[in-house]
Design an enzyme around this catalytic site. Structure first.
Site, PDB file in Angstrom:
ATOM      1  N   ASP A 251     -24.057  -9.067  49.558  1.00  0.00           N
ATOM      2  CA  ASP A 251     -25.047  -8.163  48.998  1.00  0.00           C
ATOM      3  C   ASP A 251     -26.021  -7.768  50.097  1.00  0.00           C
ATOM      4  O   ASP A 251     -25.741  -7.949  51.277  1.00  0.00           O
ATOM      5  CB  ASP A 251     -25.788  -8.868  47.849  1.00  0.00           C
ATOM      6  CG  ASP A 251     -26.210  -7.913  46.737  1.00  0.00           C
ATOM      7  OD1 ASP A 251     -27.073  -7.050  47.021  1.00  0.00           O
ATOM      8  OD2 ASP A 251     -25.700  -8.029  45.622  1.00  0.00           O
TER       9      ASP A 251
ATOM     10  N   HIS B 166     -32.164  -5.971  45.925  1.00  0.00           N
ATOM     11  CA  HIS B 166     -30.954  -6.218  45.146  1.00  0.00           C
ATOM     12  C   HIS B 166     -30.402  -7.619  45.367  1.00  0.00           C
ATOM     13  O   HIS B 166     -30.136  -8.365  44.418  1.00  0.00           O
ATOM     14  CB  HIS B 166     -29.905  -5.165  45.463  1.00  0.00           C
ATOM     15  CG  HIS B 166     -28.763  -5.130  44.495  1.00  0.00           C
ATOM     16  ND1 HIS B 166     -27.600  -5.833  44.700  1.00  0.00           N
ATOM     17  CD2 HIS B 166     -28.597  -4.486  43.314  1.00  0.00           C
ATOM     18  CE1 HIS B 166     -26.765  -5.610  43.702  1.00  0.00           C
ATOM     19  NE2 HIS B 166     -27.346  -4.808  42.836  1.00  0.00           N
TER      20      HIS B 166
ATOM     21  N   SER C 257     -24.884  -5.319  37.823  1.00  0.00           N
ATOM     22  CA  SER C 257     -25.015  -6.264  38.939  1.00  0.00           C
ATOM     23  C   SER C 257     -25.499  -7.612  38.445  1.00  0.00           C
ATOM     24  O   SER C 257     -25.024  -8.670  38.878  1.00  0.00           O
ATOM     25  CB  SER C 257     -26.017  -5.733  39.968  1.00  0.00           C
ATOM     26  OG  SER C 257     -25.460  -4.726  40.758  1.00  0.00           O
TER      27      SER C 257
END
Length: 425
Positions: A176, A207, A355
């Protein structure tokens, strides 16, 4: 839910809301890359793979930890340089991938030249294993104060489940953007940080930090949230970078991170990202599956097939609860709306998207791996019990799943007289 959100922001000063619908890394036209990787106008980049001898043929014990200096690297560099010269390509960099027995070279085409014809020619060159374009991906996007606001805390009965499993000794690779490993809820949870984004130093980003918190935020430390598997250990593998409100990755950065995860003991790989089919990444996913590593992919609601890697057989495809169905794809459903989690700067906030649903399932698999590490991925997938849609927010009954797969009664047990479940003492 409004009351829960209000409570989240009251308890966490400086919390911010991540944009819904902007959280899943996807393959897009190659723009907004770091300065050193961004293509010049009109220039395309490709990846060219050369054969790497299998480990038992390598007298120097070449492997993932000394991939830059094996005895054959100079010879492969000469071959790559010759191929680049023959086709008027600019040789950018290379990265050996022992997991696939290939050495991967990034090359740039002359300005204005398309890649399709060249790739066809390279496919017939005996020196080349295969070649492909570089594609870009974008992210889909208890005792601790926010624990009771977490959807999974109640729906998955995490208090009771943790009496049996916490993800102890299970390593989850988070491929990520950067994770803030010194965040108050993540301190001590990250065992390794590696950066695979060219031309940028490792930095904490929204994120990756949010995904990490859902999986393994510390439990019982008196602040923030609690991860689904708080005793799991995280590999922070930065293959994506934050670009405005989006999080982007590409074939090369993701492949380097995947190769690292395969070679360094990951038991679960979380891929909260999406894009088109990619041959190099597909082979790495299949190599991971062959080694018994659980690969989790986030479903892209904007793609009819759910996007890669979620649409790959054997991948644990995950969609947010309440998501619209995808033709031919039967994803797991997990909490993905209004999720409190960790954010950079020592903050907490509320995020939404598949996600974070995928991160819940990665945490769940860490719990199951602790209890039953030898189960095949197929047996795991078959053993996941759907939840009662009328009673819970998620599509998974975690208590019943643990009972079915491991025989351990954590929070609900069948009575002797019928199939009804009763609360365990």
């Amino acid at each position: 839910m409004k009351r829960l959100l209000a409570l989240a922001f009251c308890l966490c000063s400086g919390a911010v809301m991540a944009q819904a619908g902007q959280d899943l890394p996807q393959i897009v036209p190659r723009i907004d890359a770091p300065a050193e990787t961004q293509q010049a106008p009109g220039n395309a980049e490709i990846l060219v793979m050369f054969h790497l001898p299998a480990p038992h043929f390598r007298a120097d014990h070449y492997g993932s930890n000394n991939y830059r200096e094996d005895a054959g690297r100079a010879a492969r560099q000469r071959i790559a340089a010759a191929v680049a010269q023959d086709y008027k390509l600019e040789l950018m960099e290379d990265w050996a991938m022992p997991a696939l027995n290939v050495d991967c070279y990034r090359m740039r085409l002359p300005a204005g030249q398309g890649a399709a014809t060249l790739l066809d020619v390279l496919s017939r060159d005996s020196r080349v294993e295969w070649a492909q374009v570089i594609q870009d991906f974008v992210a889909q996007a208890g005792s601790d104060p926010l624990y009771r606001t977490q959807p999974a805390a109640g729906a998955w009965h995490l208090d009771e489940v943790r009496k049996a499993a916490t993800g102890r000794k299970v390593t989850v690779a988070v491929v990520d953007s950067g994770i803030e490993s010194n965040h108050p809820d993540l301190a001590g949870q990250v065992t390794v940080e590696e950066n695979f984004v060219d031309g940028q130093k490792y930095v904490p980003e929204l994120h990756g930090t949010a995904v990490a918190g859902v999986i393994a935020a510390r439990a019982g430390n008196g602040v923030g949230i609690e991860g689904v598997a708080p005793d799991a250990r995280l590999m922070a593998l930065r293959a994506c970078w934050q670009s405005g409100s989006a999080t982007r990755c590409n074939s090369f950065t993701l492949a380097k991170a995947m190769n690292y995860a395969l070679s360094n003991g990951a038991q679960v790989i979380n891929l909260s990202l999406s894009g088109p089919q990619d041959r190099l990444l597909l082979q790495l996913v299949e190599a991971a599956q062959a080694r018994g590593i659980r690969v989790v992919g986030a479903v892209d609601p904007a793609r009819a097939d759910g996007g890669f890697p979620a649409n790959t057989p054997g991948v644990f495809a995950v969609a947010s609860d309440g998501a619209a169905p995808h033709a031919g794809l039967h994803p797991l459903l997990a909490p993905g709306r209004d999720i409190p989690t960790t954010l950079p700067g020592g903050r907490w906030g509320v995020v939404s998207g598949s996600s974070y649903a995928a991160a819940h399932v990665s945490g769940m698999l860490a719990l199951l791996d602790e209890l039953k590490p030898q189960l095949s991925a197929a047996r795991l997938r078959e053993g996941i019990v759907p939840g009662d849609a009328s009673a819970v927010l998620t599509g998974i009954d975690l208590c019943a799943t643990i009972l079915r797969l491991t025989g351990k009664c954590t929070c609900a047990c069948p009575t002797s007289s019928n199939s009804r479940f009763v609360r365990s003492p």
